[in-house]
Design a protein around this motif. Structure first.
Motif, PDB file in Angstrom:
ATOM      1  N   GLU A 135       0.838  -1.215   0.000  1.00 55.64           N
ATOM      2  CA  GLU A 135       0.000   0.000   0.000  1.00 55.64           C
ATOM      3  C   GLU A 135       0.866   1.256   0.000  1.00 55.64           C
ATOM      4  O   GLU A 135       0.553   2.234  -0.678  1.00 55.64           O
ATOM      5  N   LEU A 136       1.963   1.227   0.736  1.00 59.42           N
ATOM      6  CA  LEU A 136       2.886   2.368   0.725  1.00 59.42           C
ATOM      7  C   LEU A 136       3.454   2.559  -0.685  1.00 59.42           C
ATOM      8  O   LEU A 136       3.623   3.693  -1.138  1.00 59.42           O
ATOM      9  N   GLY A 137       3.717   1.462  -1.367  1.00 60.89           N
ATOM     10  CA  GLY A 137       4.168   1.528  -2.758  1.00 60.89           C
ATOM     11  C   GLY A 137       3.182   2.319  -3.612  1.00 60.89           C
ATOM     12  O   GLY A 137       3.571   3.193  -4.389  1.00 60.89           O
ATOM     13  N   HIS A 138       1.871   2.047  -3.438  1.00 66.11           N
ATOM     14  CA  HIS A 138       0.856   2.811  -4.189  1.00 66.11           C
ATOM     15  C   HIS A 138       0.908   4.293  -3.814  1.00 66.11           C
ATOM     16  O   HIS A 138       0.784   5.162  -4.671  1.00 66.11           O
ATOM     17  N   LEU A 139       1.078   4.580  -2.514  1.00 67.56           N
ATOM     18  CA  LEU A 139       1.146   5.988  -2.075  1.00 67.56           C
ATOM     19  C   LEU A 139       2.339   6.687  -2.736  1.00 67.56           C
ATOM     20  O   LEU A 139       2.302   7.885  -2.990  1.00 67.56           O
ATOM     21  N   LEU A 140       3.391   5.905  -2.989  1.00 70.82           N
ATOM     22  CA  LEU A 140       4.590   6.460  -3.631  1.00 70.82           C
ATOM     23  C   LEU A 140       4.503   6.331  -5.152  1.00 70.82           C
ATOM     24  O   LEU A 140       5.485   6.473  -5.859  1.00 70.82           O
ATOM     25  N   ASP A 141       3.299   6.026  -5.620  1.00 69.15           N
ATOM     26  CA  ASP A 141       2.974   6.009  -7.040  1.00 69.15           C
ATOM     27  C   ASP A 141       3.460   4.775  -7.805  1.00 69.15           C
ATOM     28  O   ASP A 141       3.512   4.785  -9.034  1.00 69.15           O
ATOM     29  N   LEU A 142       3.826   3.709  -7.107  1.00 66.65           N
ATOM     30  CA  LEU A 142       4.146   2.458  -7.802  1.00 66.65           C
ATOM     31  C   LEU A 142       2.849   1.793  -8.257  1.00 66.65           C
ATOM     32  O   LEU A 142       1.842   1.853  -7.563  1.00 66.65           O
ATOM     33  N   LEU A 143       2.911   1.161  -9.424  1.00 68.20           N
ATOM     34  CA  LEU A 143       1.746   0.461  -9.971  1.00 68.20           C
ATOM     35  C   LEU A 143       1.879  -1.034  -9.707  1.00 68.20           C
ATOM     36  O   LEU A 143       2.915  -1.505  -9.259  1.00 68.20           O
ATOM     37  N   HIS A 144       0.832  -1.778 -10.035  1.00 69.77           N
ATOM     38  CA  HIS A 144       0.923  -3.237  -9.885  1.00 69.77           C
ATOM     39  C   HIS A 144       1.961  -3.797 -10.856  1.00 69.77           C
ATOM     40  O   HIS A 144       2.168  -3.280 -11.936  1.00 69.77           O
ATOM     41  N   CYS A 145       2.591  -4.887 -10.404  1.00 70.73           N
ATOM     42  CA  CYS A 145       3.702  -5.478 -11.137  1.00 70.73           C
ATOM     43  C   CYS A 145       3.359  -6.933 -11.449  1.00 70.73           C
ATOM     44  O   CYS A 145       2.708  -7.611 -10.665  1.00 70.73           O
ATOM     45  N   GLU A 146       3.808  -7.409 -12.609  1.00 65.60           N
ATOM     46  CA  GLU A 146       3.436  -8.775 -13.018  1.00 65.60           C
ATOM     47  C   GLU A 146       4.278  -9.855 -12.352  1.00 65.60           C
ATOM     48  O   GLU A 146       3.895 -11.016 -12.346  1.00 65.60           O
TER      49      GLU A 146
END
Ligand SMILES: [Zn+2]
Ligand SMILES: [Zn+2]
Length: 181
Positions: A135-146
């Motif tokens: 979730e922190l990754g999303h806050l830092l603008d990371l997208l889902h990864c395959e």
């Protein structure tokens, strides 16, 4: 702000075990290289209870926190015991808006294995840290990864959470470094 270095608050909502908060904070520091602070607890979000589903609406809680002011922290990860949902899913382990300020982690479904058995506490803590970092990754603008070992892989079930490592893949790591620069 004089520095771009982000600081993350880990916020318990209600009675969340200290060890879980410390485990999450420790992994945020080691994986994302960000400073963390465990904040004083706030009450569990009864305002977000859906009486029909008997679950808590993640979007309602996030909206509430996005409008709050956390002076010392750029990002806040709130941890709670209640079961979360968003309307299109039966449940979610966590939730965050892309580039938002506040993410949520629910411990509710992390304490059961897919076969109904109860995992050791260490596994529950690890799952909580994975959801928090995702979730922190999303806050830092990371997208889902395959890559299914990557922290940013989407997890619909607990087996997918277990399959993830507590780390970003090479691609997501580079993307994050670029975001934090
Ligand atoms: Zn996600
Ligand atoms: Zn990745």
């Amino acid at each position: 702000m004089t520095s771009n270095k982000k600081s993350v608050g880990v916020l318990p909502l209600g009675d969340v075990p200290e060890i879980v908060l410390k485990f999450i904070a420790g992994h945020i520091t080691s994986c994302f290289k960000l400073t963390t602070q465990i904040l004083l607890p706030l009450e569990q979000p009864e305002y977000a209870l859906d009486e029909r589903r008997l679950q808590y609406n993640a979007a309602t809680i996030i909206e509430t926190f996005e409008s709050m002011h956390f002076s010392d922290h750029d990002k806040v990860i709130a941890v709670l015991n209640q079961d979360l949902f968003i309307p299109i899913f039966t449940h979610v382990f966590g939730e965050a808006r892309q580039g938002g300020k506040c993410g949520l982690v629910s411990l509710f479904r992390l304490a059961k294995n897919p076969d109904g058995s109860t995992p050791p506490k260490s596994i529950i803590h690890e799952r909580a840290a994975k959801v928090a970092l995702h979730e922190l990754g999303h806050l830092l603008d990371l997208l889902h990864c395959e890559h299914n070992k990557c922290l940013m892989h989407f997890s619909g079930g607990i087996d997918e959470v277990d399959e993830m490592s507590l780390d970003l893949c090479e691609y997501c790591s580079i993307y994050l470094q670029d975001k934090l620069r």
